[in-house]
Design a protein around this motif. Sequence first.
Motif, PDB file in Angstrom:
ATOM      1  N   VAL A  78      28.676  78.269  40.663  1.00 14.45           N
ATOM      2  CA  VAL A  78      28.707  76.966  40.002  1.00 14.45           C
ATOM      3  C   VAL A  78      28.200  77.093  38.566  1.00 14.45           C
ATOM      4  N   THR A  93      24.744  70.581  40.984  1.00 11.83           N
ATOM      5  CA  THR A  93      25.462  70.788  42.246  1.00 11.83           C
ATOM      6  C   THR A  93      24.547  70.545  43.439  1.00 11.83           C
ATOM      7  N   TRP A 124      24.078  66.875  43.954  1.00 11.71           N
ATOM      8  CA  TRP A 124      25.235  66.231  44.574  1.00 11.71           C
ATOM      9  C   TRP A 124      25.237  66.469  46.076  1.00 11.71           C
ATOM     10  N   TYR A 125      25.033  67.725  46.493  1.00 14.91           N
ATOM     11  CA  TYR A 125      24.991  68.008  47.930  1.00 14.91           C
ATOM     12  C   TYR A 125      23.905  67.188  48.612  1.00 14.91           C
ATOM     13  N   LEU A 170      24.280  78.477  46.697  1.00 12.46           N
ATOM     14  CA  LEU A 170      24.775  78.156  45.372  1.00 12.46           C
ATOM     15  C   LEU A 170      24.312  79.275  44.454  1.00 12.46           C
ATOM     16  N   GLU A 204      34.630  77.224  39.442  1.00 12.20           N
ATOM     17  CA  GLU A 204      33.664  77.066  40.521  1.00 12.20           C
ATOM     18  C   GLU A 204      34.354  77.200  41.871  1.00 12.20           C
TER      19      GLU A 204
END
Length: 150
Positions: free
Chosen positions: A15, A21, A24-25, A70, A89
Amino acid sequence: MSTLFNVLHHICLVVHDIDKTQAWYQSIGIGPWVQYPPLTEYEELQVPSVPGFHNLKYRVCNLPNVQLQLCQPGEEPSPQRWHLDNKGEGVFHIGFEVPDADAAEAQAGTQGLQVLMRGRRRNHTGFTYYDSAAEAGVTLLTRATNLPDQ
């Protein structure tokens, strides 16, 4: 029949922004996330760039059935940086658990898999990335965290 790729351990996504990221998860209920320990624990390294390897940032989330990772590469050369720059990504590698990293690497060699990168800790646990993306669509990895029974 090969046993190298029978036990799925993790899926790793590269990413641009690991914090964004992860947030967001977490916003959709996937977490908690923890930072992976510094990569300096790997003493025996075969990587395109040691600074590129040491500057990879990892976060992991242990779900009941698989670990999500990640990875945000630094600007230094690395397969992860190349993937992000050229493919964007997404899934960089799929990791499989094996009892012995060195034995798995030797077995993979007999099956025609070439080593892309490898790292071992002092106790010989560690990882091997295989140059499999052209054939498999993704890089495959074997990892061992425990020494085999002696």
